[in-house]
Design an enzyme around this catalytic site. Structure first.
Site, PDB file in Angstrom:
ATOM      1  N   HIS A  48      47.871  32.603  47.258  1.00  0.00           N
ATOM      2  CA  HIS A  48      47.470  33.460  46.130  1.00  0.00           C
ATOM      3  C   HIS A  48      47.923  34.914  46.321  1.00  0.00           C
ATOM      4  O   HIS A  48      48.675  35.430  45.487  1.00  0.00           O
ATOM      5  CB  HIS A  48      45.961  33.339  45.901  1.00  0.00           C
ATOM      6  CG  HIS A  48      45.386  34.394  45.009  1.00  0.00           C
ATOM      7  ND1 HIS A  48      45.766  34.533  43.689  1.00  0.00           N
ATOM      8  CD2 HIS A  48      44.468  35.367  45.253  1.00  0.00           C
ATOM      9  CE1 HIS A  48      45.095  35.556  43.161  1.00  0.00           C
ATOM     10  NE2 HIS A  48      44.309  36.078  44.087  1.00  0.00           N
ATOM     11  N   HIS A  72      44.554  42.001  49.114  1.00  0.00           N
ATOM     12  CA  HIS A  72      43.581  42.409  48.092  1.00  0.00           C
ATOM     13  C   HIS A  72      42.260  41.661  48.138  1.00  0.00           C
ATOM     14  O   HIS A  72      41.245  42.163  47.669  1.00  0.00           O
ATOM     15  CB  HIS A  72      44.196  42.343  46.683  1.00  0.00           C
ATOM     16  CG  HIS A  72      44.239  40.966  46.107  1.00  0.00           C
ATOM     17  ND1 HIS A  72      45.301  40.123  46.262  1.00  0.00           N
ATOM     18  CD2 HIS A  72      43.330  40.276  45.365  1.00  0.00           C
ATOM     19  CE1 HIS A  72      45.059  38.978  45.640  1.00  0.00           C
ATOM     20  NE2 HIS A  72      43.870  39.048  45.092  1.00  0.00           N
ATOM     21  N   GLU A  76      36.800  41.532  50.231  1.00  0.00           N
ATOM     22  CA  GLU A  76      35.858  40.766  49.417  1.00  0.00           C
ATOM     23  C   GLU A  76      35.530  39.401  50.051  1.00  0.00           C
ATOM     24  O   GLU A  76      34.377  39.016  50.110  1.00  0.00           O
ATOM     25  CB  GLU A  76      36.483  40.574  48.022  1.00  0.00           C
ATOM     26  CG  GLU A  76      35.645  39.768  47.072  1.00  0.00           C
ATOM     27  CD  GLU A  76      34.671  40.633  46.294  1.00  0.00           C
ATOM     28  OE1 GLU A  76      34.616  41.840  46.588  1.00  0.00           O
ATOM     29  OE2 GLU A  76      33.974  40.092  45.425  1.00  0.00           O
ATOM     30  N   ASP A  77      36.545  38.692  50.522  1.00  0.00           N
ATOM     31  CA  ASP A  77      36.336  37.294  50.912  1.00  0.00           C
ATOM     32  C   ASP A  77      36.229  37.029  52.401  1.00  0.00           C
ATOM     33  O   ASP A  77      35.809  35.948  52.807  1.00  0.00           O
ATOM     34  CB  ASP A  77      37.491  36.424  50.371  1.00  0.00           C
ATOM     35  CG  ASP A  77      37.440  36.334  48.859  1.00  0.00           C
ATOM     36  OD1 ASP A  77      36.434  36.787  48.283  1.00  0.00           O
ATOM     37  OD2 ASP A  77      38.392  35.795  48.266  1.00  0.00           O
ATOM     38  N   ASP A 139      46.860  40.303  40.136  1.00  0.00           N
ATOM     39  CA  ASP A 139      45.873  39.340  40.648  1.00  0.00           C
ATOM     40  C   ASP A 139      45.354  38.480  39.494  1.00  0.00           C
ATOM     41  O   ASP A 139      45.328  37.254  39.554  1.00  0.00           O
ATOM     42  CB  ASP A 139      44.724  40.131  41.304  1.00  0.00           C
ATOM     43  CG  ASP A 139      43.554  39.260  41.717  1.00  0.00           C
ATOM     44  OD1 ASP A 139      43.802  38.135  42.188  1.00  0.00           O
ATOM     45  OD2 ASP A 139      42.399  39.718  41.572  1.00  0.00           O
ATOM     46  N   ASP A 259      58.500  33.070   8.430  1.00  0.00           N
ATOM     47  CA  ASP A 259      59.607  33.385   7.540  1.00  0.00           C
ATOM     48  C   ASP A 259      60.344  34.649   7.938  1.00  0.00           C
ATOM     49  O   ASP A 259      61.387  34.959   7.404  1.00  0.00           O
ATOM     50  CB  ASP A 259      59.089  33.562   6.102  1.00  0.00           C
ATOM     51  CG  ASP A 259      59.326  32.293   5.310  1.00  0.00           C
ATOM     52  OD1 ASP A 259      59.993  31.402   5.872  1.00  0.00           O
ATOM     53  OD2 ASP A 259      58.865  32.220   4.168  1.00  0.00           O
TER      54      ASP A 259
HETATM   55 MN    MN Z   1      42.645  37.561  44.054  1.00  0.00          MN
END
Ligand code: MN
Length: 702
Positions: A48, A72, A76-77, A139, A259
């Site tokens: 990702h 990125h 967060e993860d 992202d 058209d």
């Molecule tokens: Mn991400």
């Protein structure tokens, strides 16, 4: 490992060797950090961030953006701290990653939908470096491309957010390609059936139109050749979502929309654009009123092009866009195109903000070349560097306020009553000073108390006109009601010495006196008395209609309660405190000022009943009163602490402290302390005297 190598190959076409290696390092760091995590599709998670970086590489973004793209989701993860990224990859990259994480945490779902536009603005305001937005957009684009792997409900939510927030942001930044892809993918996820039906219809129509498209293209090509101009002619189709919106919004039939035949002509320079325009207007008749010169007057997002509509053979409408290659690049990638042009230059990398500013400057220069439009400049500025802050109410409503606004401005923006009764605030659940400037993205909660009043000091820091006006208004109201009540007391005191009372005086008589003073209601007259503009005893005599009668000598003093408010103040020259003999000096417009009876400043007017009034203190005076003491003592270590703890031990408060040294051994300390009354002051002085080495304590008076 083919993934990162393939990307590195592409990067080396526009980035230096060292920069490519930095991007590689970020990739391997991310791979390790996300080790064991998988995407919903089953692939390793690192695919990702790699794909996100690849999208940015398509736009030729700089190496720091690409590194941030790789990293990125790390904060967060994977729980790796920003500081760790800072140490590994430097401050700029760490800031970018942190900014993207903050945007990710900003959850649109829980907030009111109608606020989509404010949300976009807030996202922009929160990102100090515009590259944060670009990484976030990339992202989101990859997440949209892989939306099929998501459960239905979740994919609908993400699609909705994309249509309402991210597509408009891309549009604002002039990133046409990304916006179109957001819209078509979002449309597909929100309305799979409708999207498929329009797709099929477009495919059919394309077949039918093929011949006409080819003919028109050829005739334009021929025309350019005849005139000796070079240009690339491209047939265009509307994207699915825009067809859908036209069908819904403008209630047009699909055939009506299809058209229209649309072409784009890309040329080498601006001058050629206008010559090509002349040529095609010669080829087919232009439709009146449809010509737009966005080269001279670009759109707010920097978009530049010439637009015109022609009557083709058999009357088919042909839409034409004419622009240079550079304008085309700008139109497709918008702000990102900036990095494309700048990255070749050998300049020292500047601060985060500087690059985005440069882009704006570039757009502004384009604009200046083409003529002036203040509105355009304003809109670019507002879009990229908002002079507003966006904050949440506790219920998730977004409030837009000018930059520098405080909690008090916020309170008045919510409701006048909230502003007027506000006593404290919490910013992100923590108590904060009311004067603190708010930052975008904060949640602000106002604490109110019934009966609370605006503080005049607020006028020193509020920013909004609304807050200012309402504070002034409330203070004026407060002052008026306090003046009226003081005026009434002053008047009744005089009337009492004639054995009467305001309420006992005939209403006709009151009206007559009001008439003499040209006033409408008794409150106005009482306010005047309270403010010191009129003497109570003169008014009393008028009310009794006995001009010439001498003022009775039995008049007793007025009692000061300490709750008179803004119309009563204590003289700074002699700082009276309860227990001191006092007199009141009425000064026009200011109300009453309380002085010590012995104060030199009023010695000349003290016996003038028009200017001074006898006062005493009520039994329970409210409040704290400042008094200045001068303490002479032998110099010693920890002197200030010693004084402070003594004052404190007697429940006094030190408001101010100053010190002079005299001949090295003796110190003279000025103490301003607040006390309740003379008895309290005596207690404080007793404590101070107990300090070793104290020689003299005097109360300072004018
Ligand atoms: Mn991400």
């Amino acid at each position: 490992m083919a993934g990162i190598d393939a990307l590195a190959d592409r990067l080396s076409t526009y980035l230096g060797h060292d920069q490519v290696n930095l991007v590689r390092r970020a990739y391997f760091y991310a791979e390790q950090a996300h080790d064991g995590q998988r995407r919903r599709s089953g692939e390793a998670y690192v695919t990702h961030p790699l794909a996100v970086a690849s999208i940015l590489a398509d736009m030729h973004m700089d190496h720091q953006s690409l590194m941030a793209a790789m990293l990125h989701d790390v904060i967060e993860d994977t729980g790796i701290a920003k500081e760790a990224l800072n140490a590994q990859f430097g401050e700029t990259v760490a800031e970018l990653v942190d900014g993207v994480s903050k945007l990710t945490q900003m959850n649109f779902e829980t907030k009111a939908e109608a606020q989509a536009e404010n949300f976009q603005k807030m996202a922009m305001a929160m990102a100090r470096d515009i590259r944060v937005i670009l990484v976030k957009l990339a992202d989101r684009l990859h997440n949209m491309r892989t939306l099929d792997a998501m459960p239905h409900e979740k994919s609908r939510r993400i699609a909705k957010e994309t249509l309402e927030i991210y597509a408009p942001i891309a549009n604002r930044l002039g990133m046409h390609n990304m916006r179109v892809e957001f819209e078509d993918l979002g449309f597909k996820a929100m309305h799979p059936m409708r999207s498929e039906r329009i797709r099929a219809a477009v495919r059919r129509a394309r077949g039918n139109r093929k011949e006409i498209v080819a003919k028109i293209e050829e005739s334009i090509q021929m025309c350019l050749q005849r005139e000796g101009m070079e240009g690339e002619v491209i047939g265009r189709e509307k994207h699915l979502y825009s067809i859908y919106q036209k069908m819904r919004g403008k209630r047009k039939a699909f055939n009506e929309i299809m058209d229209v035949y649309a072409f784009r002509i890309i040329v080498d320079k601006v001058d050629t654009c206008y010559r090509v325009l002349g040529a095609v207007h010669n080829l087919y008749k232009p439709l009146p009123g449809r010509f737009k010169d966005y080269i001279a007057i670009p759109k707010a997002n920097g978009y530049q092009s010439l637009h015109t509509t022609l009557f083709g053979m058999h009357g088919v409408p042909i839409e034409i866009q004419i622009r240079t290659r550079e304008m085309e690049e700008m139109a497709n990638n918008g702000i990102a195109a900036h990095w494309l042009y700048k990255s070749n230059e050998d300049e020292v990398p500047k601060g985060n903000h500087a690059r985005a500013r440069q882009w704006v400057k570039g757009v502004l220069e384009l604009q200046q070349r083409a003529g002036n439009s203040l509105e355009f400049i304003e809109s670019v500025k507002i879009d990229l560097f908002p002079d507003e802050v966006y904050v949440f109410t506790p219920k998730g409503r977004i409030m837009e306020l000018p930059k520098g606004s405080t909690a008090v401005d916020f309170a008045y923006a919510v409701h006048t009553d909230v502003g007027n009764t506000c006593i404290a605030c919490r910013i992100n659940r923590r108590l904060a000073p009311l004067s603190q400037a708010l930052e975008s993205g904060s949640t602000v909660e106002i604490v109110t108390a019934p009966g609370a009043r605006p503080n005049p000091a607020w006028l020193n820091f509020v920013v909004t006109g609304k807050a200012r006006t309402h504070i002034r208004h409330a203070l004026k109201q407060q002052r008026r009601s306090e003046s009226i009540s003081l005026g009434e007391r002053l008047l009744n005191k005089v009337l009492a010495s004639f054995d009467t009372h305001l309420e006992k005086i005939a209403p006709e008589r009151v009206q007559a006196v009001l008439g003499e003073y040209r006033q409408e209601v008794i409150e106005d007259l009482l306010e005047d008395i309270g403010l010191g503009n009129r003497m109570a005893y003169v008014v009393a005599r008028r009310l009794l209609a006995e001009s010439g009668e001498a003022l009775p000598s039995s008049e007793g003093p007025l009692a000061i309660r300490g709750t008179e408010g803004l119309v009563l103040s204590y003289a700074k020259c002699c700082t009276p405190i309860p227990g001191d003999p006092i007199v009141g000096h009425l000064s026009a417009g200011k109300g009453m000022v309380v002085h010590l009876e012995s104060c030199r400043n009023i010695s000349e007017i003290r016996h003038n009943p028009e200017k001074c009034i006898q006062l005493n203190w009520a039994k329970d005076v409210a409040g704290e009163f400042n008094v200045e003491l001068r303490v002479e003592l032998e110099h010693q270590r920890g002197l200030i602490a010693l004084l402070a703890s003594s004052v404190n031990a007697a429940d006094g408060n030190i408001e101010k402290i100053g010190m002079d040294e005299r001949d090295g051994r003796i110190s003279v300390v000025q103490l301003v302390i607040s006390v309740h009354d003379r008895v309290h002051l005596a207690r404080v002085i007793k404590k101070l005297r107990a300090i070793k080495g104290v020689m003299r304590i005097t109360r300072v008076r004018a």
